[in-house]
Design an enzyme around this catalytic site. Structure first.
Site, PDB file in Angstrom:
ATOM      1  N   ASN A  12      -7.952  -6.751  -4.339  1.00  0.00           N
ATOM      2  CA  ASN A  12      -7.704  -6.884  -6.062  1.00  0.00           C
ATOM      3  C   ASN A  12      -8.429  -8.078  -6.377  1.00  0.00           C
ATOM      4  O   ASN A  12      -8.347  -9.223  -6.510  1.00  0.00           O
ATOM      5  CB  ASN A  12      -6.283  -7.043  -6.472  1.00  0.00           C
ATOM      6  CG  ASN A  12      -6.123  -7.442  -7.805  1.00  0.00           C
ATOM      7  OD1 ASN A  12      -7.065  -7.156  -8.605  1.00  0.00           O
ATOM      8  ND2 ASN A  12      -4.729  -7.524  -8.216  1.00  0.00           N
ATOM      9  N   TRP A  13      -9.912  -7.866  -7.003  1.00  0.00           N
ATOM     10  CA  TRP A  13     -10.655  -8.681  -7.362  1.00  0.00           C
ATOM     11  C   TRP A  13     -10.163  -9.542  -8.916  1.00  0.00           C
ATOM     12  O   TRP A  13     -10.676 -10.347  -9.183  1.00  0.00           O
ATOM     13  CB  TRP A  13     -11.848  -8.146  -7.761  1.00  0.00           C
ATOM     14  CG  TRP A  13     -12.638  -7.875  -6.341  1.00  0.00           C
ATOM     15  CD1 TRP A  13     -12.368  -8.197  -5.038  1.00  0.00           C
ATOM     16  CD2 TRP A  13     -14.087  -7.174  -6.293  1.00  0.00           C
ATOM     17  NE1 TRP A  13     -13.326  -7.751  -4.176  1.00  0.00           N
ATOM     18  CE2 TRP A  13     -14.433  -7.175  -4.798  1.00  0.00           C
ATOM     19  CE3 TRP A  13     -15.027  -6.703  -6.953  1.00  0.00           C
ATOM     20  CZ2 TRP A  13     -15.790  -6.453  -4.577  1.00  0.00           C
ATOM     21  CZ3 TRP A  13     -16.181  -6.138  -6.922  1.00  0.00           C
ATOM     22  CH2 TRP A  13     -16.451  -6.110  -5.399  1.00  0.00           C
ATOM     23  N   HIS A 104       1.352  -4.887 -11.993  1.00  0.00           N
ATOM     24  CA  HIS A 104       1.243  -5.948 -11.589  1.00  0.00           C
ATOM     25  C   HIS A 104       1.626  -7.169 -12.051  1.00  0.00           C
ATOM     26  O   HIS A 104       1.817  -7.181 -13.442  1.00  0.00           O
ATOM     27  CB  HIS A 104      -0.540  -6.433 -11.352  1.00  0.00           C
ATOM     28  CG  HIS A 104      -0.845  -7.395 -10.549  1.00  0.00           C
ATOM     29  ND1 HIS A 104      -0.453  -8.745 -10.880  1.00  0.00           N
ATOM     30  CD2 HIS A 104      -1.099  -7.637  -9.092  1.00  0.00           C
ATOM     31  CE1 HIS A 104      -0.973  -9.731  -9.917  1.00  0.00           C
ATOM     32  NE2 HIS A 104      -1.467  -8.926  -8.812  1.00  0.00           N
ATOM     33  N   SER A 222      -1.011 -14.713  -1.453  1.00  0.00           N
ATOM     34  CA  SER A 222      -1.716 -15.736  -0.477  1.00  0.00           C
ATOM     35  C   SER A 222      -1.909 -15.108   0.736  1.00  0.00           C
ATOM     36  O   SER A 222      -1.921 -15.986   1.622  1.00  0.00           O
ATOM     37  CB  SER A 222      -0.935 -16.777  -0.742  1.00  0.00           C
ATOM     38  OG  SER A 222      -0.753 -17.527  -1.923  1.00  0.00           O
ATOM     39  N   GLY A 243      -5.670 -10.912  -3.344  1.00  0.00           N
ATOM     40  CA  GLY A 243      -6.469 -11.253  -4.328  1.00  0.00           C
ATOM     41  C   GLY A 243      -7.613 -12.352  -3.944  1.00  0.00           C
ATOM     42  O   GLY A 243      -8.677 -11.867  -3.598  1.00  0.00           O
ATOM     43  N   GLY A 244      -7.233 -13.584  -4.255  1.00  0.00           N
ATOM     44  CA  GLY A 244      -8.575 -14.749  -3.725  1.00  0.00           C
ATOM     45  C   GLY A 244      -9.083 -14.488  -2.546  1.00  0.00           C
ATOM     46  O   GLY A 244     -10.457 -14.436  -2.522  1.00  0.00           O
TER      47      GLY A 244
HETATM   48  P1  13P Z   1      -3.709 -13.710  -3.942  1.00  0.00           P
HETATM   49  O1  13P Z   1      -4.157 -12.927  -2.770  1.00  0.00           O
HETATM   50  O2  13P Z   1      -4.765 -14.664  -4.737  1.00  0.00           O
HETATM   51  O3  13P Z   1      -2.537 -14.745  -3.876  1.00  0.00           O
HETATM   52  O4  13P Z   1      -3.128 -12.653  -5.015  1.00  0.00           O
HETATM   53  C1  13P Z   1      -2.095 -11.594  -4.852  1.00  0.00           C
HETATM   54  C2  13P Z   1      -2.431 -10.561  -5.708  1.00  0.00           C
HETATM   55  O5  13P Z   1      -2.071 -10.611  -6.913  1.00  0.00           O
HETATM   56  C3  13P Z   1      -2.972  -9.264  -5.236  1.00  0.00           C
HETATM   57  O6  13P Z   1      -2.500  -8.352  -6.154  1.00  0.00           O
END
Ligand code: 13P
Length: 265
Positions: A12-13, A104, A222, A243-244
């Site tokens: 998820n960018w 989300h 995370s 995400g990150g």
């Molecule tokens: P992170 O991996 O940056 O914590 O984000 C998780 C997220 O919200 C994926 O949808």
């Protein structure tokens, strides 16, 4: 994870990366994961990329000849028509997407996505044969007070009407505790497994045993190369929503390889 469900790693960018970054990303992915670009059988783990809406077409073109799937981070609550600024599920499907993220916590918390609008988005997605990735998860206070399970069950209950009508295997559930998103404070593998099992048992009780068994449950919050295998080894966790750590192709490839290694062992 269970052998009967196809594992899924989803990137998820969020609101990150520009045109040139995406071109570079796809080129790197091709170099890192040639098996996803080869004219051969599907690799054993599904890989999904959810870019910002405006780049779905670009991503689709860059990944056209690959096994990499694409998904949208959002679809409108409305079908086509006079809704300035909105993008319909039909348009997203027309761009070749397979999945859409719904509910989300950033949409719920920052953009006022209510349970009612989540139902509408799910409905639009299903009508276009998009597989929704429905996100649930508690905040820190709820976790600390020991009510995380109850909170997530309530979120599922709010969508019970619509999700009980979804064909088995056509829905993905993502458990993403809000306190773990973008904080570096990932949930322990035991807590994540406990919540994934709770979600599955809710489906068994309120939808059907078949739907519960067929549904991939992802953990998000995370996730990174150093911890993904911990989650992937859990019986009720079938992958991750990232995400990150998904913003670099090399990191995404590393996570995929860690899961492949876990699958084989
Ligand atoms: P992170 O991996 O940056 O914590 O984000 C998780 C997220 O919200 C994926 O949808």
């Amino acid at each position: 994870m269970a052998a009967s469900r196809r594992p899924l790693l989803a990137a998820n960018w969020k609101q990150n990366l520009l045109w040139q970054d995406i071109e570079n990303y796809c080129e790197e992915l091709r170099a890192e994961l040639p098996e996803y670009f080869a004219d051969s059988a599907e690799p054993p783990i599904d890989l999904l990329v959810c870019p910002p809406l405006c780049y779905l077409g670009l991503l689709g073109a860059l990944l056209e000849d690959s096994h990499v799937l694409s998904g949208s981070q959002l679809v409108s609550t409305m079908g086509g028509g006079a809704y300035t600024g909105e993008v319909s599920a039909q348009m997203v499907a027309d761009l070749g997407c397979d999945y859409v993220i719904v509910g989300h916590s950033e949409r719920r918390g920052l953009f006022g996505d209510s349970e009612e609008s989540i139902t509408q988005r799910l409905s639009q997605a299903i009508e276009q044969d998009l597989v929704p990735i429905l996100c649930i998860g508690e905040d820190l206070e709820t976790r600390r007070s020991g009510r995380a399970g109850e909170y997530c069950r309530q979120q599922l209950e709010a969508q019970r009407g619509i999700i009980s009508g979804i064909e088995p295997g056509e829905l993905v559930l993502a458990y993403e505790p809000i306190w773990a998103i973008g904080t570096g404070e990932n949930a322990s593998r035991e807590d994540a497994q406990e919540m994934a099992a709770l979600v599955r048992s809710w489906f068994r009780e309120h939808v059907s045993a078949e739907a519960a068994e067929a549904m991939p449950v992802l953990y998000g919050g995370s996730v990174k190369p150093a911890n993904i295998a911990d989650y992937f080894s859990q019986p009720d966790i079938d992958g991750a929503l990232i995400g990150g750590a998904s913003l670099e192709a090399a990191s995404m490839a590393q996570m995929l390889r860690a899961c492949m290694a876990g699958k084989e062992s």
